[in-house]
Design a protein around this motif. Structure first.
Motif, PDB file in Angstrom:
ATOM      1  N   MET A  74       0.866  -1.144   0.090  1.00 10.70           N
ATOM      2  CA  MET A  74       0.088   0.161  -0.019  1.00 10.70           C
ATOM      3  C   MET A  74       0.966   1.205  -0.043  1.00 10.70           C
ATOM      4  SD  MET A  74      -2.961  -1.142   2.909  1.00 10.70           S
ATOM      5  CE  MET A  74      -3.707   0.521   2.569  1.00 10.70           C
ATOM      6  N   LEU A  75       1.975   1.041   0.498  1.00 12.83           N
ATOM      7  CA  LEU A  75       3.015   2.548   0.740  1.00 12.83           C
ATOM      8  C   LEU A  75       3.206   3.327  -0.612  1.00 12.83           C
ATOM      9  CD1 LEU A  75       5.496   1.510   3.252  1.00 12.83           C
ATOM     10  CD2 LEU A  75       3.690   3.019   3.613  1.00 12.83           C
ATOM     11  N   PRO A  76       3.287   2.892  -1.746  1.00 10.91           N
ATOM     12  CA  PRO A  76       3.546   3.629  -2.849  1.00 10.91           C
ATOM     13  C   PRO A  76       2.173   4.417  -3.266  1.00 10.91           C
ATOM     14  CG  PRO A  76       4.435   1.187  -3.327  1.00 10.91           C
ATOM     15  CD  PRO A  76       3.750   1.277  -2.051  1.00 10.91           C
ATOM     16  N   GLN A  81      -0.383  11.147   0.065  1.00 11.35           N
ATOM     17  CA  GLN A  81      -0.969  11.671   1.182  1.00 11.35           C
ATOM     18  C   GLN A  81      -0.127  11.514   2.538  1.00 11.35           C
ATOM     19  OE1 GLN A  81      -3.511   7.920   0.445  1.00 11.35           O
ATOM     20  NE2 GLN A  81      -5.542   9.461   0.425  1.00 11.35           N
ATOM     21  N   LEU A  82       0.644  10.807   2.654  1.00 15.63           N
ATOM     22  CA  LEU A  82       1.863  10.959   3.891  1.00 15.63           C
ATOM     23  C   LEU A  82       2.725  12.181   3.653  1.00 15.63           C
ATOM     24  CD1 LEU A  82       3.141   7.228   3.790  1.00 15.63           C
ATOM     25  CD2 LEU A  82       1.495   8.321   5.512  1.00 15.63           C
ATOM     26  N   ARG A  83       2.967  12.408   2.433  1.00 12.76           N
ATOM     27  CA  ARG A  83       3.834  13.642   2.023  1.00 12.76           C
ATOM     28  C   ARG A  83       2.885  15.192   2.801  1.00 12.76           C
ATOM     29  NH1 ARG A  83       5.951  11.812  -3.538  1.00 12.76           N
ATOM     30  NH2 ARG A  83       7.965  10.919  -2.765  1.00 12.76           N
ATOM     31  N   ASN A  84       1.553  14.850   2.372  1.00 15.12           N
ATOM     32  CA  ASN A  84       0.672  15.934   2.836  1.00 15.12           C
ATOM     33  C   ASN A  84       0.889  16.141   4.266  1.00 15.12           C
ATOM     34  OD1 ASN A  84       0.156  16.542   0.142  1.00 15.12           O
ATOM     35  ND2 ASN A  84      -1.876  15.349   0.171  1.00 15.12           N
ATOM     36  N   THR A  90       9.774  11.982   2.596  1.00 15.09           N
ATOM     37  CA  THR A  90       9.926  11.893   1.115  1.00 15.09           C
ATOM     38  C   THR A  90       9.882  10.399   0.753  1.00 15.09           C
ATOM     39  OG1 THR A  90      12.248  11.533   1.625  1.00 15.09           O
ATOM     40  CG2 THR A  90      11.252  13.835   0.935  1.00 15.09           C
ATOM     41  N   ASP A  91       9.529   9.545   1.594  1.00 11.51           N
ATOM     42  CA  ASP A  91       9.544   8.140   1.528  1.00 11.51           C
ATOM     43  C   ASP A  91       8.946   7.471   2.650  1.00 11.51           C
ATOM     44  OD1 ASP A  91       9.830   5.746  -0.052  1.00 11.51           O
ATOM     45  OD2 ASP A  91      11.889   5.494   0.355  1.00 11.51           O
ATOM     46  N   ALA A  92       8.650   6.106   2.506  1.00 12.97           N
ATOM     47  CA  ALA A  92       8.034   5.441   3.619  1.00 12.97           C
ATOM     48  C   ALA A  92       8.533   4.085   3.638  1.00 12.97           C
ATOM     49  CB  ALA A  92       6.585   5.635   3.617  1.00 12.97           C
ATOM     50  N   ARG A  93       8.744   3.434   4.808  1.00  8.58           N
ATOM     51  CA  ARG A  93       9.250   2.185   4.721  1.00  8.58           C
ATOM     52  C   ARG A  93       8.542   1.432   6.085  1.00  8.58           C
ATOM     53  NH1 ARG A  93      14.863   2.961   5.747  1.00  8.58           N
ATOM     54  NH2 ARG A  93      14.764   2.098   7.819  1.00  8.58           N
TER      55      ARG A  93
END
Length: 145
Positions: A74-76, A81-84, A90-93
């Motif tokens: 789901m992360l990509p 939305q996470l950046r907002n 800039t990225d999520a892991r």
């Protein structure tokens, strides 16, 4: 900072400001964690926790392999939305951090033989309430083991 020391004396202005910054930071992380969880499906929310932002990468902790693999897929799609939520993202892991198993519950209730005899006698007298009588007899049996 030694928190034990704070309770034993008057708090200085510097210590007070430091505590206020810590409280504000904790509130900020709680808000970010709640906002991230609102982006997730309801059945995944209890298994994910926001950990930190390392060099622009939002680290999300997951409690099990199923949640980790689903979140990775789901992360990509969630990244815009996470950046907002936070401009530093800039990225999520995701990282897997299994929860330790719950400790085995131990029955520490020990009844005297007189109490057990009284419960057993009550169970015999309660034949007109068979479910209650059976529950009392089960309690007596478990306690005598």
């Amino acid at each position: 900072m030694n928190l034990d020391r704070l309770g034993a004396r008057k708090i200085s202005a510097a210590d007070y400001n430091h505590i206020q910054r810590l409280i504000a930071q904790a509130k900020q992380w709680r808000r970010l964690d709640a906002a991230v969880k609102n982006l997730l499906p309801p059945n995944l929310r209890d298994h994910v926790q926001t950990a930190c932002i390392e060099e622009g990468c939002l680290i999300l902790l997951t409690a099990n392999n199923m949640a980790a693999s689903r979140l990775r897929m789901m992360l990509p799609a969630l990244l815009p939305q996470l950046r907002n939520l936070n401009p530093h993202i800039t990225d999520a892991r995701t990282k897997l951090v299994p929860k330790p198993p719950a400790p085995v519950r131990e029955n520490r209730l020990h009844m005297s033989e007189a109490a057990l005899a009284a419960l057993n006698d009550s169970a015999q007298r309660l034949q007109h309430h068979p479910e209650l009588a059976e529950a009392l007899q089960n309690l007596v049996r478990k306690q005598r083991k």
